[in-house]
Design a protein around this motif. Structure first.
Motif, PDB file in Angstrom:
ATOM      1  N   PHE A   1      -6.165  -3.320  -2.548  1.00 59.37           N
ATOM      2  CA  PHE A   1      -6.548  -2.001  -1.461  1.00 59.37           C
ATOM      3  C   PHE A   1      -5.998  -2.054  -0.055  1.00 59.37           C
ATOM      4  N   THR A   2      -6.400  -3.326   0.518  1.00 54.08           N
ATOM      5  CA  THR A   2      -5.947  -3.582   1.595  1.00 54.08           C
ATOM      6  C   THR A   2      -4.527  -3.660   1.684  1.00 54.08           C
ATOM      7  N   GLY A   3      -3.784  -4.227   0.801  1.00 50.09           N
ATOM      8  CA  GLY A   3      -2.331  -4.347   0.950  1.00 50.09           C
ATOM      9  C   GLY A   3      -1.662  -3.148   0.713  1.00 50.09           C
ATOM     10  N   LYS A   4      -2.311  -2.064   0.097  1.00 48.72           N
ATOM     11  CA  LYS A   4      -1.615  -0.848   0.250  1.00 48.72           C
ATOM     12  C   LYS A   4      -1.415  -0.280   1.331  1.00 48.72           C
ATOM     13  N   ARG A   5      -2.414  -0.540   2.442  1.00 47.49           N
ATOM     14  CA  ARG A   5      -2.177   0.105   3.741  1.00 47.49           C
ATOM     15  C   ARG A   5      -1.421  -0.904   4.678  1.00 47.49           C
ATOM     16  N   LEU A   6      -1.492  -2.457   4.300  1.00 49.58           N
ATOM     17  CA  LEU A   6      -0.975  -3.245   5.031  1.00 49.58           C
ATOM     18  C   LEU A   6       0.604  -3.375   4.929  1.00 49.58           C
ATOM     19  N   PHE A   7       1.245  -3.273   3.657  1.00 50.43           N
ATOM     20  CA  PHE A   7       2.583  -3.687   3.639  1.00 50.43           C
ATOM     21  C   PHE A   7       3.307  -2.293   3.497  1.00 50.43           C
ATOM     22  N   SER A   8       4.063  -1.986   4.451  1.00 53.20           N
ATOM     23  CA  SER A   8       4.717  -0.670   4.617  1.00 53.20           C
ATOM     24  C   SER A   8       6.360  -0.936   3.901  1.00 53.20           C
ATOM     25  N   GLU A   9       6.820   0.222   3.849  1.00 51.35           N
ATOM     26  CA  GLU A   9       8.094   0.043   3.358  1.00 51.35           C
ATOM     27  C   GLU A   9       9.128  -0.506   4.104  1.00 51.35           C
ATOM     28  N   GLN A  10       8.957  -0.404   5.667  1.00 51.92           N
ATOM     29  CA  GLN A  10       9.910  -0.898   6.520  1.00 51.92           C
ATOM     30  C   GLN A  10       9.589  -2.539   7.019  1.00 51.92           C
TER      31      GLN A  10
END
Length: 157
Positions: A129-138
């Motif tokens: 869940f944290t990685g969902k917010r942490l890793f952006s597409e850019q």
């Protein structure tokens, strides 16, 4: 109005970005799990149990169980009306607890410890869940955690 092939390409790009995010989250989870297992002086862990045939590797814990729970929770959240992040985290935690508890309640090696496996599962799924917010597409960290970190964990840790 978009052309049909344009929307198809957009959908493929969107699903590819989602996949990279999940793989990066799995890489972060695997790295944390491997580092914790090296630092904590525990002789018995699910992937280092003595004399059992049911030893679960950290890769199976992360990529088979936690990632599938995360994807299933995302699917449930996609069909629900939008909710805030706290409720989303609660959904992730509940899905992780129920699934890991049910997975380990009948395993004799975890006799009396399915709650411990469930809490570890909740922590693992909440990293997704944290990685969902942490890793952006850019972000350049996304491909590093998706591709390089799991290889480093498998060969060097």
């Amino acid at each position: 109005m978009r052309k049909p092939e344009s929307s198809f390409i957009h959908a493929r790009l969107k699903s590819g970005k989602y996949t990279m995010n999940k793989l990066a989250s799995a890489g972060l989870t695997l790295l944390m799990l491997m580092l914790l297992s090296r630092m904590l002086p525990m002789a018995e862990t699910p992937w280092r149990s003595e004399g059992t045939d049911v030893a679960i590797s950290p890769e199976i814990w992360v990529y088979s169980y936690a990632m599938l729970i995360s994807i299933a929770t995302d699917a449930i959240l996609a069909v629900m009306p939008p909710i805030n992040r706290l409720k989303q985290a609660t959904m992730y935690a509940a899905a992780g607890y129920v699934t890991f508890y049910c997975l380990f309640i009948r395993t004799p090696e975890f006799d009396g410890y399915p709650e411990l496996a469930a809490v570890a599962g909740v922590c693992t799924v909440l990293v997704f869940f944290t990685g969902k917010r942490l890793f952006s597409e850019q972000s350049l960290l996304t491909p590093v955690f998706a591709l390089l970190v799991p290889l480093i964990c498998m060969f060097f840790l």
